[in-house]
Motif scaffolding. Structure first.
Motif, short mmCIF file in Angstrom:
data_model
loop_
_atom_site.label_atom_id
_atom_site.label_comp_id
_atom_site.label_asym_id
_atom_site.label_seq_id
_atom_site.Cartn_x
_atom_site.Cartn_y
_atom_site.Cartn_z
N ALA A 103 0.84 -1.20 0.00
CA ALA A 103 0.00 0.00 0.00
C ALA A 103 0.87 1.25 0.00
O ALA A 103 0.59 2.24 -0.70
CB ALA A 103 -0.92 -0.01 1.22
N ASP A 104 1.96 1.22 0.76
CA ASP A 104 2.87 2.36 0.80
C ASP A 104 3.55 2.55 -0.55
O ASP A 104 3.67 3.69 -1.05
CB ASP A 104 3.92 2.15 1.89
CG ASP A 104 4.82 3.36 2.08
OD1 ASP A 104 4.46 4.23 2.89
OD2 ASP A 104 5.87 3.44 1.40
N LEU A 106 2.46 1.62 -3.48
CA LEU A 106 1.47 2.09 -4.44
C LEU A 106 1.25 3.60 -4.31
O LEU A 106 1.16 4.33 -5.31
CB LEU A 106 0.15 1.34 -4.21
CG LEU A 106 -1.00 1.71 -5.15
CD1 LEU A 106 -0.64 1.39 -6.60
CD2 LEU A 106 -2.27 0.96 -4.74
N GLU A 107 1.23 4.09 -3.06
CA GLU A 107 1.03 5.53 -2.85
C GLU A 107 2.24 6.32 -3.35
O GLU A 107 2.08 7.39 -3.97
CB GLU A 107 0.82 5.79 -1.36
CG GLU A 107 0.58 7.25 -1.02
CD GLU A 107 0.37 7.46 0.47
OE1 GLU A 107 0.38 8.63 0.91
OE2 GLU A 107 0.19 6.46 1.19
N GLN A 108 3.45 5.82 -3.11
CA GLN A 108 4.66 6.52 -3.52
C GLN A 108 4.82 6.56 -5.04
O GLN A 108 5.37 7.51 -5.59
CB GLN A 108 5.89 5.85 -2.90
CG GLN A 108 5.94 5.90 -1.39
CD GLN A 108 5.93 7.33 -0.88
OE1 GLN A 108 6.70 8.18 -1.33
NE2 GLN A 108 5.03 7.62 0.07
N LEU A 109 4.32 5.54 -5.71
CA LEU A 109 4.50 5.43 -7.16
C LEU A 109 3.32 5.99 -7.95
O LEU A 109 3.31 5.93 -9.18
CB LEU A 109 4.71 3.97 -7.55
CG LEU A 109 5.98 3.30 -6.99
CD1 LEU A 109 5.94 1.80 -7.22
CD2 LEU A 109 7.23 3.91 -7.60
N CYS A 110 2.34 6.50 -7.24
CA CYS A 110 1.11 6.97 -7.90
C CYS A 110 1.43 8.02 -8.98
O CYS A 110 2.15 9.00 -8.73
CB CYS A 110 0.17 7.56 -6.86
SG CYS A 110 -1.42 8.07 -7.54
N GLY A 111 0.92 7.83 -10.16
CA GLY A 111 1.09 8.78 -11.24
C GLY A 111 2.27 8.51 -12.15
O GLY A 111 2.38 9.11 -13.23
N ARG A 112 3.17 7.61 -11.76
CA ARG A 112 4.31 7.30 -12.60
C ARG A 112 3.88 6.38 -13.75
O ARG A 112 3.09 5.46 -13.53
CB ARG A 112 5.41 6.61 -11.79
CG ARG A 112 6.12 7.51 -10.80
CD ARG A 112 7.27 6.79 -10.14
NE ARG A 112 8.23 6.26 -11.11
CZ ARG A 112 9.55 6.41 -11.01
NH1 ARG A 112 10.06 7.10 -10.00
NH2 ARG A 112 10.35 5.89 -11.92
N GLN A 115 4.61 2.79 -12.98
CA GLN A 115 4.12 2.37 -11.67
C GLN A 115 3.84 0.87 -11.61
O GLN A 115 4.26 0.19 -10.68
CB GLN A 115 2.84 3.13 -11.33
CG GLN A 115 2.13 2.62 -10.08
CD GLN A 115 0.74 3.25 -9.90
OE1 GLN A 115 0.44 4.24 -10.55
NE2 GLN A 115 -0.08 2.67 -9.06
N GLY A 116 3.12 0.34 -12.59
CA GLY A 116 2.75 -1.07 -12.57
C GLY A 116 3.95 -1.99 -12.60
O GLY A 116 4.01 -2.99 -11.86
N LEU A 119 5.87 -1.75 -9.19
CA LEU A 119 5.10 -2.40 -8.13
C LEU A 119 5.13 -3.92 -8.29
O LEU A 119 5.21 -4.66 -7.30
CB LEU A 119 3.65 -1.90 -8.17
CG LEU A 119 2.79 -2.27 -6.96
CD1 LEU A 119 3.35 -1.67 -5.68
CD2 LEU A 119 1.34 -1.82 -7.16
#
Length: 358
Positions: A103-104, A106-112, A115-116, A119
């Motif tokens: 969860a942490d 996912l929050e840090q990578l949000c918008g990159r 990201q997928g 993660l």
């Protein structure tokens, strides 16, 4: 399986390392708030958090590894002192950590845009690391239970040995001495000694001898040190007559837990004793083959054999089979007419932690 390029692996590892302390802080808070056996006790919370820190560090290392072959993974580091979780609780603790960590991330990578992929790299490394850790915890827990069972068996066997020595042993010895004194008194007075008295005295002598062997078996509570030496010591006390007896041990005894080695020795010794005493064999072969995953012991003679159906419930065979079962093994006895007897003991061994107590 997600492989990713070097840049993605570097980014995933950097994100996880940078967020390690906040992740551990959130994990500690969840443990402290727990009302069951996963938290609520300060010492346990500290220990679990230390373990979580190790797990996160191992995940960072795993992300940076060039190979994703699980067979090439290094063994997990030693667990923190004070943690002795049941595998079920260990799984729950790992799931709680993974939930917070992912969860942490996912929050840090949000918008990159990547990201997928990043993660997925984190999740893949975390999965492989936690599965290795869970397997290690399960193996250690099973080894701990086996040791507790072994210690309970030692205590019970010691108690039985004391009772046999103090009660039955004393009575048999007293009866033997009285019969011996009776014979001497009869001889001094020139009388004939009743043959039945002689037979009774000889039977008591044999019974005392068997009882001493049984008590020695029950008191075998210390590791043998060497199966090879133990068998050699036993054979040095055996009258074999014209029978040729060969023993051979192949493999590394350190692969075998001490409590298993004890039981193997007792089974092999009983098989050898039976063969020497009853087979009328020209040759007896005893071979023990040890691999990291299995111990296989065979005792084969070319003697007269016996009726297996009639002897299957005999105390000797039953005791050997019970000893084999006590260490998770199996015993197979083959007797074909006058073609000799074969006794085979097979015990599976755990590669993880084998020999740890040596």
């Amino acid at each position: 399986m997600v492989y990713g390029n070097d840049a993605l692996r570097r980014t995933a590892a950097e994100v996880l390392e940078r967020r390690r302390q906040p992740i551990l802080a959130a994990y500690r808070q969840r443990l402290a708030a727990a009302t069951d056996d996963l938290g609520g006790v300060a010492d346990l919370v500290d220990s679990y958090t230390t373990q979580a820190d190790v797990l996160v560090r191992e995940t960072v290392v795993e992300i940076g590894r060039e190979t994703t072959d699980p067979l090439s993974a290094p063994p997990p580091t030693a667990p923190a002192e004070g943690v002795d979780l049941h595998p079920r609780e260990c799984f729950r603790a790992v799931v709680a950590l993974a939930d917070i960590l992912l969860a942490d991330a996912l929050e840090q990578l949000c918008g990159r845009p990547d990201q997928g992929a990043i993660l997925a790299l984190v999740a893949d490394a975390l999965t492989r690391t936690t599965l290795t850790r869970l397997l290690d915890a399960s193996s250690r827990y099973a080894a701990g239970l086996m040791n507790e069972v072994h210690q309970a068996q030692i205590a019970e066997r010691s108690l039985i040995a004391r009772e046999l020595h103090d009660r039955l042993g004393h009575s048999l010895s007293a009866a033997y001495r009285n019969l011996e004194a009776h014979e001497l008194a009869q001889e001094r007075h020139g009388g004939d000694v009743d043959r039945r008295v002689v037979i009774a005295r000889e039977s008591l002598h044999d019974a005392v001898g068997y009882l001493r062997v049984l008590i020695a078996d029950l008191r075998l509570s210390q590791p043998l040190g060497s199966l090879d030496e133990a068998l050699a010591n036993f054979l040095s006390t055996v009258e074999t007559g014209e029978t040729r007896l060969h023993t051979e041990i192949n493999g590394d005894e350190s692969w075998v837990p001490p409590e298993v080695l004890d039981e193997v020795f007792l089974v092999v010794r009983e098989a050898l004793r039976n063969a020497v005493a009853h087979a009328g064999a020209r040759v007896i072969h005893a071979v023990v083959d040890i691999t990291p995953h299995e111990l296989r012991a065979t005792v084969v003679d070319d003697g007269v054999g016996f009726d297996l159906a009639a002897e299957r419930d005999g105390s000797g065979l039953r005791a050997m089979a019970e000893r084999a079962a006590a260490v998770g093994g199996r015993l197979a006895v083959r007797a074909a007419g006058r073609q000799g007897v074969s006794v085979e003991l097979v015990v599976p061994l755990l590669a993880v932690g084998a020999g740890a107590g040596r």
